[in-house]
Design a protein around this motif. Structure first.
Motif, PDB file in Angstrom:
ATOM      1  N   PHE A 406       0.832  -1.204   0.000  1.00 38.26           N
ATOM      2  CA  PHE A 406       0.000   0.000   0.000  1.00 38.26           C
ATOM      3  C   PHE A 406       0.865   1.252   0.000  1.00 38.26           C
ATOM      4  CE2 PHE A 406      -2.453   3.372   2.058  1.00 38.26           C
ATOM      5  CZ  PHE A 406      -3.514   3.433   1.184  1.00 38.26           C
ATOM      6  N   ILE A 407       2.008   1.163   0.665  1.00 41.05           N
ATOM      7  CA  ILE A 407       2.881   2.340   0.680  1.00 41.05           C
ATOM      8  C   ILE A 407       3.345   2.650  -0.746  1.00 41.05           C
ATOM      9  CG2 ILE A 407       5.120   3.188   1.431  1.00 41.05           C
ATOM     10  CD1 ILE A 407       4.619   1.711   4.078  1.00 41.05           C
ATOM     11  N   ILE A 408       3.794   1.616  -1.468  1.00 42.08           N
ATOM     12  CA  ILE A 408       4.258   1.879  -2.839  1.00 42.08           C
ATOM     13  C   ILE A 408       3.095   2.367  -3.699  1.00 42.08           C
ATOM     14  CG2 ILE A 408       5.425   0.907  -4.833  1.00 42.08           C
ATOM     15  CD1 ILE A 408       6.760  -1.053  -3.051  1.00 42.08           C
ATOM     16  N   ILE A 438      -2.133  -1.355  -5.510  1.00 39.96           N
ATOM     17  CA  ILE A 438      -3.224  -1.255  -4.549  1.00 39.96           C
ATOM     18  C   ILE A 438      -4.249  -2.362  -4.731  1.00 39.96           C
ATOM     19  CG2 ILE A 438      -5.059   0.239  -3.730  1.00 39.96           C
ATOM     20  CD1 ILE A 438      -3.171   2.454  -3.844  1.00 39.96           C
ATOM     21  N   VAL A 439      -4.726  -2.584  -5.944  1.00 42.40           N
ATOM     22  CA  VAL A 439      -5.802  -3.572  -6.065  1.00 42.40           C
ATOM     23  C   VAL A 439      -5.298  -4.997  -5.850  1.00 42.40           C
ATOM     24  CG1 VAL A 439      -7.349  -2.183  -7.469  1.00 42.40           C
ATOM     25  CG2 VAL A 439      -5.626  -3.557  -8.572  1.00 42.40           C
ATOM     26  N   THR A 482       6.118  -8.087 -10.776  1.00 40.48           N
ATOM     27  CA  THR A 482       5.227  -7.700 -11.875  1.00 40.48           C
ATOM     28  C   THR A 482       5.008  -6.199 -11.909  1.00 40.48           C
ATOM     29  OG1 THR A 482       4.082  -9.782 -11.540  1.00 40.48           O
ATOM     30  CG2 THR A 482       3.000  -8.149 -12.916  1.00 40.48           C
ATOM     31  N   PHE A 483       4.607  -5.653 -10.782  1.00 38.62           N
ATOM     32  CA  PHE A 483       4.114  -4.288 -10.842  1.00 38.62           C
ATOM     33  C   PHE A 483       5.222  -3.266 -10.726  1.00 38.62           C
ATOM     34  CE2 PHE A 483       0.456  -6.886  -9.378  1.00 38.62           C
ATOM     35  CZ  PHE A 483      -0.149  -6.898 -10.612  1.00 38.62           C
TER      36      PHE A 483
END
Ligand code: HEM
Ligand SMILES: [Cu+2]
Lengths: 592, 165, 125
Positions: A406-408, A438-439, A482-483
């Motif tokens: 969530f921080i990133i 986030i999701v 991945t993200f």
């Protein structure tokens, strides 16, 4: 042709209605007498026939019990998650090469992209949250059930038809192709204007399906608001309401304002498509009107999805930190603040549309302000863990993963909220990285924390610890590989929503696909673990399987579980254990 | 009203005052610096309205919820989250008193409840935080001494290893 | 809800209607949107019938027949609105208007007829 078609439909419809009537006659019949006797239980050793619940499949089709409905939501969300996940695996496979060598056509890629987004947000995200809230909130606030049990059931049953409509384009129906509008359904493309193929009924069906899920969410929200306001036990004052209920209450408020608006916008779009209205036509309201309406719904929607997971983390994380949540009231007030402010930021999705710079600046201001309550929560979670006696159980690991991701996700979001940065990064993979942190990294992680944490409560059994931890680590690493690769792709200028790309992006895309593969493996392990443990996991040995009493962190739902165990042990002469699914008549023993 | 919004409650509400402050800051900046000068009146109204609406709405909601929560705190027993309906669960102030007594040096007072750094109810002085930090450390120490054997994630392990045999 | 949920013996844990309310809505929507008369009529019948059933189950109405007659008014009103819109706009809405009005009349007849003739079919309620 036309006539025979109508005739066939009439016959089918008539037969269907007759079937329904026959079914109803049967159901009404047994219902006024005794419950149907045996009947192969669809789920393990469901109900021993006490109480009014019928056995077998009919029970699940007719239940209005909040715990059953919670389980139905959970099963539904799981199916949707698998479907959406498989869709994205095809997309990631496609993206391992710069050309469309794998799937063969960009059209198919675009269809998958659209369905993946909508499936994950509307068919997985919202329902998995509803699974937790339906099952737990009445237990935690000491209510006997939801305020409107039947509306609760209607809200759930709207979802399966919704999913079928949304996926209709993928089914082998003549002349129906999947929508390729992306989840934002921007006009004029989605209005079917131009030379594309988006005038196809596949898009209409998807819009209808989306409309149904919106109706469903709204009904659920009304129900939760009524339940939390009116059905709380006497001791549960506003000061004693737990954080998960607070987040659901706020979420329901957001749904109440956001989803009807989406519904109206969808109807307007359907009218534009089918009845030649001009709401979103250039000569009418203009295509940008859609973006305003959509994002006025869309931004609150992201908080609709993230607030309850924040509530789950705020609820679960202290249990394994050996202490109470730090700054409980800060978390409550900041939840409410997010709820209000989320309606004042929608145009940060439209910074690049040529919107008046003055308005843009105002939206930037509120977008920066909304980051504060989110940050406050983050600090509260960290402070709760600080110096605590951490127990790194699987739910706790997922909670910590939530905070980290969530921080990133949050920080990348704050950057995007700054106009100059957004103008560079808009519509690149940076945005994709941001919201997936986030999701996936936060919302889904919190969902998993909840699933593992309450698994003993729901099933009376334990999951396999090693598999669960493998799941966590695969996902933690997979998510970040991945993200983060996507964030980097965005910095490099890779635009989002393309099936093809320039060769220079190949490496990072392949890394992202590798991470996605880790996520797939973790997901398979998760499904296997939950399914097998549900059937044959070792039974929990006490009513307090997490030993929360030792640190005085017990909560009402485990208290209910304990009482239920005792009752059922007594009722079955001590031999049998609790049933695998929601308790039957026992709950009135614990409710006060 | 004066009674409900005492210093503790106001302190709790500061969390929402910060975003209000940020919005006000931008209002001031847009008025003073006026970066997009020479606006028509309508644009100005929209620009300020987009800031004013969330500001007012947040202020109202903060007030209403603060009143409901703080009011219920004064009217009835306060428990920790999720514990109100559990029979025999300790009230919040009992726990806090135990922690304070311990912090005050009565080391033999077992703190059975786990610390909560949030508990500033009875402390309104600005360095409440420091005190709370102390509370927690002493709490952790006490626990470490008394039940060494049971930290870590032993309990989940215990339950599930049975299955893996 | 007047069903006093605290008392477990009397608390109804099942209701057959929600499933069919939820099925009726999409069928009717598709039927009306695409002008498919059988789906429009069938979906509306299913939806309105289930609503009437729920209303009776809740004892908001004394019999399902009266519930049917009640909801039929809304369906007919909707049909008339479409009928009006057909003349007022360029869109061809007649077939949809007729489906709604027809369904509404059917429901009304069923409701009134049922209430007059079939009251005994529902003992005890
Ligand atoms: C912490 C505060 C947050 C801020 C300031 C923020 C800001 C932004 C901004 C400015 C964009 C638009 C980027 C662009 O299209 O150029 C964006 C996109 C997005 N954000 Fe956030 N975000 C935040 C938190 C969240 C959260 C919590 C979620 C999810 C639950 C989320 C989900 C999304 C999504 C889905 C998009 C993509 C929209 C699209 O399809 O273009 N954001 N965010
Ligand atoms: Cu947004």
């Amino acid at each position: 042709m036309e006539i025979t078609g109508q005739l066939l439909l009439t016959v089918l419809m008539g037969a269907f209605l007759l079937g329904v009537a026959a079914f109803l006659a049967r159901v009404e019949d047994w219902r006024s007498y005794t419950p149907l006797g045996a009947g192969g239980g669809a789920v393990g050793e469901s109900g021993y026939g006490h109480s009014e619940k019928p056995a077998g499949l009919i029970r699940w089709f007719t239940t209005v019990d909040h715990k059953d409905i919670g389980l139905l939501y959970g099963a539904y969300a799981t199916v949707a998650f698998v479907v959406g996940g498989l869709m994205v695996m095809l997309m990631r496979a496609e993206l391992t090469t710069p050309e469309t060598a794998v799937l063969g056509s960009a059209t198919f890629y675009n269809s998958l992209l659209t369905s993946h987004g909508i499936t994950m947000l509307f068919l997985f995200g919202t329902p998995i949250i509803a699974a937790f809230s339906n099952y737990l909130i009445p237990l935690v606030i000491g209510a006997d059930d939801m305020a409107f049990p039947r509306i609760n059931a209607i809200a759930f049953w709207l979802l399966p038809p919704g999913a079928l409509l949304i996926w209709a384009g993928f089914f082998p129906l003549p002349d129906v192709i999947p929508a390729q509008t992306a989840w934002t359904m921007y006009t004029p493309l989605s209005a079917g204007v131009g030379n594309g193929n988006q005038m196809n009924v596949g898009v209409d069906l998807m819009l209808l399906g989306l409309h149904l899920t919106g109706v469903s969410a709204t009904m659920g929200a009304i129900n939760f608001i009524a339940t939390i306001f009116t059905e709380r036990a006497e001791e549960v004052t506003w000061a004693n309401l737990d954080i998960f209920s607070w987040t659901i209450l706020t979420q329901s408020g957001l749904i109440l304002f956001a989803f009807p608006l989406l519904g109206s916008a969808l109807v307007m779009l359907l009218l534009d498509r089918n009845f030649a209205t001009t709401f979103f036509a250039v000569e009418g309201g203009g295509p940008i009107l859609w973006q305003h309406l959509f994002w006025f719904f869309g931004h609150p929607e992201v908080y609709i999805l993230v607030l309850p997971p924040m509530g789950i983390v705020s609820y679960v994380l202290p249990r394994f930190s050996g202490r109470k949540l730090f700054g409980f009231k800060f978390v409550v007030y900041s939840t409410l603040a997010i709820g209000v402010l989320s309606f004042g930021v929608w145009a940060h999705h439209m910074f690049a549309t040529g919107i008046d710079p003055r308005l843009r600046a105002s939206f930037m201001a509120v977008s920066l302000a909304i980051a504060i309550p989110s940050a406050v929560k983050t600090f509260n979670w960290i402070t709760t863990m600080w110096n605590g006696k951490l127990r790194l159980t699987t739910p706790m690991l997922f909670c910590i993963g939530f905070v980290s991701n969530f921080i990133i996700g949050g920080v990348t979001g704050v950057f995007l909220a700054s106009i100059p940065v957004d103008l560079v990064l808009h519509d690149t993979y940076y945005v994709v990285g941001h919201f997936h942190y986030i999701v996936m990294g936060a919302i889904t992680f919190a969902g998993m924390a909840g699933i593992y944490y309450w698994f003993p409560l729901v099933t009376g059994r334990w999951y396999q610890r090693r598999l669960a931890k493998a799941h966590f680590w695969l996902w933690m690493i997979g998510t970040n590989v991945t993200f983060f690769a996507m964030v980097l792709l965005g910095y490099g200028g890779m635009p989002r929503r393309y099936a093809t790309y320039l060769p220079q992006f190949a490496t990072l895309h392949q890394i992202a696909s590798l991470g996605a593969f880790l996520l797939l493996v973790g997901g398979i392990i998760w499904i296997y673990n939950v399914a097998v443990s549900w059937i044959e996991g070792p039974r929990v040995q006490s009513g307090d399987p997490w030993r929360l009493d030792e640190t005085d962190l017990n909560t009402a739902e485990w208290d209910w579980f304990e009482a239920k165990r005792e009752t059922s042990l007594a009722a079955t002469d001590g031999g049998e254990d609790v049933t695998a699914d929601g308790g039957q008549e026992i709950e009135d023993d614990t409710a006060e | 009203m004066a009674e409900i919004f005492d210093r503790d409650t106001l302190l709790d509400l500061t969390v929402n005052v910060i975003p209000l402050g940020i919005i006000l800051f931008f209002v001031a900046a847009f008025v003073l610096i006026d970066p997009f000068g020479g606006l028509d009146f309508y644009g100005r109204v929209l620009q300020m309205g987009l800031l004013a609406f969330p500001l007012v709405a947040l202020a109202i909601l903060t007030y209403v919820s603060g009143k409901a929560i703080a009011g219920d705190e004064k009217r009835s027993k306060v428990f920790f989250q999720g514990q109100a309906t559990i029979e025999g669960s300790p009230e919040k102030h009992e726990v806090e008193e135990a922690i304070e007594a311990e912090a005050a040096g009565e080391t033999d007072v077992e703190d059975p409840y786990g610390g909560d750094a949030d508990e500033d109810e009875s402390e309104v002085d600005p360095d409440a935080d420091d005190n709370d930090d102390n509370d927690d450390e002493s709490d952790v120490d006490a626990d470490d001494e008394s039940d060494e054997s049971d930290e870590s994630d032993a309990d989940e392990d215990g339950e599930v290893d049975a299955d893996e045999k | 809800m007047d069903e006093n949920p605290g008392v477990s013996e009397e608390y109804r844990m099942v209701s057959p209607w929600p499933l069919f309310v939820a099925l009726g809505i999409p069928i009717a929507e598709i039927g009306i949107l695409f002008g498919l008369v059988p789906l429009a009529v069938g979906g509306l019948l299913l939806f309105c019938g289930s609503i009437a059933g729920i209303l009776r189950e809740n004892e908001y109405v004394s019999s399902a027949w009266r519930g049917l007659a009640g909801v039929s008014v809304f369906v007919i009103a909707g049909g008339l609105a479409l009928w009006y819109a057909d003349t007022a706009t360029a869109s061809d809405l007649l077939i949809r208007a007729y489906s709604l009005i027809g369904t509404g009349v059917l429901l009304l007849v069923a409701g009134v007829g049922g209430d007059l003739f079939a009251r005994d079919a529902e003992p005890g309620l």
